[in-house]
Design a protein around this motif. Structure first.
Motif, mmCIF file in Angstrom:
data_model
loop_
_atom_site.group_PDB
_atom_site.id
_atom_site.type_symbol
_atom_site.label_atom_id
_atom_site.label_comp_id
_atom_site.label_asym_id
_atom_site.label_seq_id
_atom_site.Cartn_x
_atom_site.Cartn_y
_atom_site.Cartn_z
ATOM 1 N N THR A 1 0.790 -1.247 0.000
ATOM 2 C CA THR A 1 0.000 0.000 0.000
ATOM 3 C C THR A 1 0.821 1.295 0.000
ATOM 4 N N TYR B 1 -5.151 -0.808 -5.190
ATOM 5 C CA TYR B 1 -4.233 -1.903 -4.897
ATOM 6 C C TYR B 1 -4.811 -3.244 -5.345
ATOM 7 N N ARG C 1 -1.504 -6.680 -2.498
ATOM 8 C CA ARG C 1 -1.716 -5.505 -1.652
ATOM 9 C C ARG C 1 -0.793 -4.368 -2.081
#
Length: 520
Positions: A137, A435, A440
């Motif tokens: 992220t 994402y 992720r």
């Protein structure tokens, strides 16, 4: 007479042994499998009392791992094997959930060693971080830089530039301190000194002293854009950021920088058996004193122990391979589909906050919020109070979502819209970043940066001051291209809404980010 007695006693023993052998009573499993034995009721003796039934164990118990059988509380062979297999499996799952923070840090080291982020050198994203970089992220609106600080050979100095947001976490992903705008240098830059855990020497003056519990320190930072331009931050970082041993403070070596923009690399921990090997690597590199005895005991129970090879046998490797699969599924449920209502910003909303229990993940003093800690570390990178503290006009605030307004997972083949009411409460800027559910990390589409940012040229604001942002595989008819982020059919995704310099309406919730609405 004595001799006759000895002969008779020996003869009796031989006869008794023959009878035992003939009836199979020497079989160790016989007491737990013989119906006759199980049916026996012990006679009442002189010292017999009433035994509370809740402290006894039935002869047979049906459970989720199978039927467990006992002879008067003694587990038979099959039951013993079942419960040991289950115990090893449970501990394997818990070791995965507990080990995520350390494995997440450890996963940075291969890329750092390959591209130059160790031994005083720095990886920097001069043209911002795009989706070729697999980081948990990240954003696309600041200049990331990263180095790994290793104090195994002695104290290390880091001279920091001004106007950056830097985080210092130890090898088990616990906060040590900040540098830059949220640090003791107050954004002016300063000299930080990192001391090894076992350091007993003199501590020089003129430094911000950091005493991590581990030899390794994860030290990423972000430079701020100037009117959307990364160049001023890059120049400042490359000119002023220095990392060197304290012993070389009089003549520090030149810091080397590697531009990582557009360079494919991964910093994500494994979700298969290799995960346990990553945890073992951390244990080997760090002192046992850096962790609590219970966590060390959990790891040791499945063969993860400092100073010993991690070499599970075939049975154990099979169990751990299954355990990591269940652990991974558990982490994904805790992250993507949290059952903790405190994790959501608004009642009934899909907007989720990375931790409802702060950077220390505490429900109360001394009480860990286990689920938030797992969910946060599985999905995000970096632990600092600055991510959670209320700092009006400073720092940043975050809201994530994995589902639409109907609580269905976000589907890359569908089109969605988010409405931002007027007067978005951000002193600096706001952004949406998309994402990939698998990694992720930034969603890899035809767009270099899978995001919509208030810095973006061409961003359109509605006449009333509100802003609409679209997400879908194709630009929706009538939508401005700058207000659209691309998704991929057949792929799930999630996103973060960020506010830099958040203002009071965000904190008191008089301003609310719109839900993710499916466009039909």
């Amino acid at each position: 007479m004595q001799a006759i007695r000895l002969v008779l006693r020996s003869l009796c023993c031989v006869i008794a042994l023959a009878l035992i052998t003939a009836t199979g009573c020497n079989d160790k499993s016989a007491p737990s499998t013989s119906p006759t034995t199980e049916a026996q009721v012990p006679p009442k003796m002189k010292m017999t009392t009433d035994i509370p039934p809740e402290i006894t164990t039935p002869d047979s118990v049906d459970t989720r791992i199978g039927t467990l059988k006992f002879f008067d509380g003694f587990p038979d062979d099959k039951t013993t094997q079942l419960v040991y297999d289950n115990l090893d499996f449970q501990r394997g799952v818990q070791a995965f959930l507990r080990g995520i923070p350390g494995a997440s840090i450890q996963a940075f080291l291969p890329a750092a060693e390959k591209f130059g982020g160790v031994d005083g050198n720095v990886m920097i994203f001069e043209d911002l971080m795009d989706s070729k970089a697999l980081w948990l992220t990240p954003n696309n609106s600041s200049v990331y830089f990263y180095t790994w600080i290793d104090t195994t050979k002695g104290p290390i100095v880091m001279e920091t530039p001004p106007n950056v947001l830097g985080v210092l976490d130890d090898h088990w992903f616990r906060w040590i301190g900040d540098y830059g705008n949220a640090g003791p240098d107050k954004g002016q830059g300063g000299k930080f000194l990192f001391l090894p855990p076992d350091y007993k020497g003199e501590v020089p003056k003129g430094y911000f002293i950091m005493r991590p519990a581990t030899y390794g320190v994860w030290a990423p930072g972000r430079g701020m854009l100037v009117n959307g331009d990364p160049k001023p931050a890059v120049e400042s970082i490359k000119k002023l950021l220095k990392i060197y041993p304290l012993a070389q403070a009089a003549h520090p070596p030149v810091t080397k920088f590697t531009n990582m923009s557009g360079v494919p690399h991964s910093t994500i921990h494994a979700n298969n058996f290799h995960f346990y090997e990553e945890v073992h690597e951390v244990l080997e590199m760090e002192p046992n004193e850096a962790l609590d005895p219970e966590t060390l005991g959990l790891f040791a129970s499945i063969g993860l122990q400092k100073g010993k090879p991690f070499a599970p046998d075939e049975r154990m490797k099979k169990i751990l391979t299954e355990a990591v699969a269940v652990g991974n599924a558990t982490a994904r449920a805790l992250t993507f589909r949290s059952r903790d209502e405190a994790s959501y910003i608004y009642p009934g909303s899909s907007w989720w906050i990375p931790s409802s229990s702060g950077y220390q993940f505490l429900l109360a003093p001394g009480v860990f919020d286990l689920d938030s800690r797992t969910g946060f570390h599985y999905w995000a990178t970096g632990v600092t109070p600055a991510m959670f503290a209320k700092m009006v006009g400073k720092g940043s605030q975050y809201a994530a979502t994995f589902t639409d307004s109907s609580h269905h997972g976000l589907d890359g083949s569908k089109t969605y819209k988010v409405h931002l009411p007027p007067n978005i409460p951000a002193k600096d800027n706001w952004s949406f970043t998309l994402y990939d559910n698998q990694t992720r990390s930034c969603l890899q589409t035809d767009q270099r940066f899978p995001s919509v940012n208030s810095f973006d040229k061409g961003l359109v604001t509605n006449p009333d001051g509100s802003t609409d942002v679209w997400f879908g595989p194709k630009l929706p008819q009538g939508a401005p291209e700058a207000n659209w982020a691309q998704t991929i059919p057949g792929k799930g995704w999630n996103m973060l809404f960020r506010l830099y310099g958040p203002l009071e309406p965000w904190f008191d919730k008089t301003w609310r980010v719109g839900e993710v609405e499916l466009v039909k």
